[in-house]
Design an enzyme around this catalytic site. Structure first.
Site, PDB file in Angstrom:
ATOM      1  N   ASN A  11      37.272  40.218  41.485  1.00 45.13           N
ATOM      2  CA  ASN A  11      37.080  40.313  42.937  1.00 45.13           C
ATOM      3  C   ASN A  11      36.668  41.715  43.336  1.00 45.13           C
ATOM      4  OD1 ASN A  11      38.021  37.680  43.408  1.00 45.13           O
ATOM      5  ND2 ASN A  11      40.126  38.341  43.719  1.00 45.13           N
ATOM      6  N   ASP A  13      37.741  44.106  45.991  1.00 43.86           N
ATOM      7  CA  ASP A  13      38.864  44.235  46.932  1.00 43.86           C
ATOM      8  C   ASP A  13      38.462  45.088  48.131  1.00 43.86           C
ATOM      9  OD1 ASP A  13      40.391  42.778  45.165  1.00 43.86           O
ATOM     10  OD2 ASP A  13      41.639  44.470  44.504  1.00 43.86           O
ATOM     11  N   ASN A  42      41.922  42.897  36.616  1.00 44.20           N
ATOM     12  CA  ASN A  42      43.002  43.896  36.564  1.00 44.20           C
ATOM     13  C   ASN A  42      43.753  43.798  35.237  1.00 44.20           C
ATOM     14  OD1 ASN A  42      42.329  44.494  39.214  1.00 44.20           O
ATOM     15  ND2 ASN A  42      44.023  43.328  40.104  1.00 44.20           N
ATOM     16  N   GLU A 137      43.524  32.174  39.505  1.00 47.77           N
ATOM     17  CA  GLU A 137      42.492  32.402  40.529  1.00 47.77           C
ATOM     18  C   GLU A 137      41.165  31.765  40.104  1.00 47.77           C
ATOM     19  OE1 GLU A 137      42.396  36.619  41.399  1.00 47.77           O
ATOM     20  OE2 GLU A 137      43.980  36.382  42.885  1.00 47.77           O
ATOM     21  N   GLY A 229      59.860  42.905  40.498  1.00 44.61           N
ATOM     22  CA  GLY A 229      59.508  44.116  41.234  1.00 44.61           C
ATOM     23  C   GLY A 229      60.436  45.268  40.890  1.00 44.61           C
ATOM     24  N   ASP A 267      49.753  42.516  37.476  1.00 47.23           N
ATOM     25  CA  ASP A 267      48.621  42.454  36.537  1.00 47.23           C
ATOM     26  C   ASP A 267      48.772  43.522  35.454  1.00 47.23           C
ATOM     27  OD1 ASP A 267      47.600  40.470  38.176  1.00 47.23           O
ATOM     28  OD2 ASP A 267      46.461  41.907  39.379  1.00 47.23           O
TER      29      ASP A 267
HETATM   30  O1  RIB Z   1      46.993  41.024  41.877  1.00 44.48           O
HETATM   31  C1  RIB Z   1      46.199  41.832  42.720  1.00 44.48           C
HETATM   32  C2  RIB Z   1      44.854  41.200  42.908  1.00 44.48           C
HETATM   33  O2  RIB Z   1      45.015  39.981  43.607  1.00 44.48           O
HETATM   34  C3  RIB Z   1      43.878  41.990  43.734  1.00 44.48           C
HETATM   35  O3  RIB Z   1      43.112  42.883  42.977  1.00 44.48           O
HETATM   36  C4  RIB Z   1      43.065  40.914  44.422  1.00 44.48           C
HETATM   37  O4  RIB Z   1      41.709  40.893  44.043  1.00 44.48           O
HETATM   38  C5  RIB Z   1      43.757  39.601  44.106  1.00 44.48           C
HETATM   39  O5  RIB Z   1      43.123  38.922  43.089  1.00 44.48           O
END
Ligand code: RIB
Length: 315
Positions: A11, A13, A42, A137, A229, A267
């Site tokens: 993506n 961002d 990522n 995704e 987290g 990620d």
């Molecule tokens: O996990 C973070 C990511 O979630 C972002 O970089 C965004 O693109 C979404 O995919």
């Protein structure tokens, strides 16, 4: 040396830093920047910057976002296999507040066009000991076929079941050696696959035997690592497959960090975990998880997603 193969999203961002995350009807002033992201990319960057030989399989449009992806893969030495899509390269709108917390909206774009035949071809040459890492995704049917192909080639399969709102079949879970949900994703999976309702914000406070039981019901044959987290993570193995550990379940605290942006921290954890598994197969699982936690903590000390992944090569 074994390789990491990441199947997933790229993506562009678009990020706004704001004092507080927006409320309904609010108009806020914020600081804008843009950069590369997508959970797949990522994670590929994290694996690569943790020193692993890394392949990244994705779908891209015919635009500036795609050029950015190609340039970054070339710069970092990631072996890119990209399917061509008529849709624009994927995008994400991200708000980050003063405490580094975020909320994200995704425009799948080209990511929705990643098809099983392309992925299966891109996975040729995957071998026993390689680590195959995927998220949600990209179309679930494609991710299922990727995991199944990895399994068939005796690779270790990791599924990061993110984002939480994507439903997956039991047949997908059957292909997974390591499942790595955060607390929101874990609560959603338990609701769908185990039939128990738990609130995401209560997961961190559940006692160890209950968490372990839920993990065992969710993934009887595989290991579950719940990322929590600032509270670290929880690891659960099947009784018969401890992956070098001495306990079937345990918690690992988070490393302290000077947090500026948590975008992509999960990620970072997944990419680093995959890199460690690929490069140090003889180590106990707890050492891989400790490294992943260390890597993720360092990633939160930089702004952005893919470009916040630190260079911490495994020695
Ligand atoms: O996990 C973070 C990511 O979630 C972002 O970089 C965004 O693109 C979404 O995919």
């Amino acid at each position: 040396m074994a390789r990491v193969c990441v199947i997933g999203s790229f993506n562009v961002d678009h990020v706004w830093r704001v004092a507080a995350l927006p409320q309904v009807g609010a108009t806020l002033a914020g600081h804008y920047h843009t950069g590369p992201g997508g959970k797949g990319f990522n994670q590929a960057m994290a694996a690569r910057r943790a020193g692993a030989d890394t392949r990244f399989v994705c779908a891209l449009g015919d635009d500036a976002g795609a050029q950015l992806a190609r340039q970054l893969c070339s710069d970092d030495g990631i072996d890119l296999h990209s399917a061509a899509s008529a849709a624009p390269t994927g995008t994400a709108g991200i708000y980050v507040d003063a405490e580094g917390r975020n909320c994200i909206v995704i425009g799948a774009g080209a990511n929705a066009d990643l098809q099983p035949p392309f992925v299966e071809t891109a996975l040729h040459g995957v071998q026993a000991g390689d680590v195959l890492l995927a998220q949600l995704e990209s179309p679930p049917s494609t991710i299922f076929r990727a995991l199944a192909a990895g399994r068939a080639q005796a690779a270790t399969t990791l599924l990061n079941p993110a984002p939480a709102n994507v439903a997956i079949d039991q047949s997908m879970l059957d292909q997974v050696d390591f499942l790595t949900p955060n607390e929101t994703e874990f609560a959603a999976l338990i609701g769908r696959h185990v039939g128990e309702r738990i609130a995401a914000d209560t997961v961190v406070g559940l006692d160890q035997p209950r968490l372990h039981r839920l993990c065992r019901e969710l993934l009887p044959h595989g290991s579950v690592i719940i990322t929590l987290g600032a509270s670290g993570c929880f690891v659960s193995h099947p009784e018969t497959h401890l992956r070098g550990d001495t306990h079937t379940c345990y918690r690992i605290p988070a490393e302290p960090a000077h947090v500026v942006d948590t975008t992509g921290a999960g990620d970072a954890f997944n990419g680093a975990l995959a890199a460690s598994l690929a490069q140090r197969p003889a180590l106990a699982c707890i050492e891989h998880v400790r490294f992943a936690g260390h890597y993720a903590a360092r990633s939160t000390e930089h702004t952005g997603a893919a470009l916040a992944m630190p260079h911490i090569a495994i020695v």
